[in-house]
Design a protein around this motif. Structure first.
Motif: not given
Length: 161
Positions: A150-161
């Motif tokens: 989760q980035q400071v701006d609130g965006s969320v990225d899946a890891v390893g996909i």
């Protein structure tokens, strides 16, 4: 010279045999993959998003399956690098119905010296004729990487996909 050549050939055959055996030991049978996906679908995050991690190992007693909900790593800001554990619910009635025969159902709770509580449920039984030991953990193992970042701006990225 011929003798050393035979020794090298024998070692190469042993390595190839070991490689095949290792591959066979680590290969999940189709029924086990189906079971893992069915159990993973029963994990319900209490808030936000979650992704189930799994570890499967063949033992002398059959397959051991360890499942947990992956953590979210914070990237940037004052909590940079902090792993956020996701709470979840697990429907044990539906989970127990996945077993052909359920022989053991146990809940274990422990606390570490750093105050972190950890618990897991063990369900041991049969899936068709195959013995299985399922453990569902309340938190991911330390060696597991994050499921999300989760980035400071609130965006969320899946890891390893």
């Amino acid at each position: 010279m011929a003798h050393s050549h035979l020794l090298v050939q024998q070692l190469l055959k042993q390595l190839e045999h070991h490689k095949r055996e290792r591959h066979n030991r680590q290969h999940r049978p189709e029924w086990l993959s189906v079971f893992v996906h069915q159990v993973a679908a029963l994990f319900e995050p209490m808030c936000g998003v979650g992704r189930v991690g799994s570890q499967c190992e063949f033992t002398d007693l059959g397959w051991e399956v360890r499942l947990y909900l992956g953590a979210t790593e914070i990237v940037g800001g004052k909590f940079d690098g902090h792993a956020q554990i996701v709470g979840f619910e697990l429907d044990f009635k539906r989970l127990s119905q996945l077993f052909t025969q359920l022989e053991e159902f146990r809940w274990s709770v422990g606390a570490s010296s750093d105050g972190a509580n950890s618990s897991f449920v063990t369900m041991r039984g049969l899936i068709d004729q195959y013995p299985i030991n399922l453990k569902a953990y309340s938190r991911p193992p330390k060696e597991a990487g994050p499921a999300f970042r989760q980035q400071v701006d609130g965006s969320v990225d899946a890891v390893g996909i």
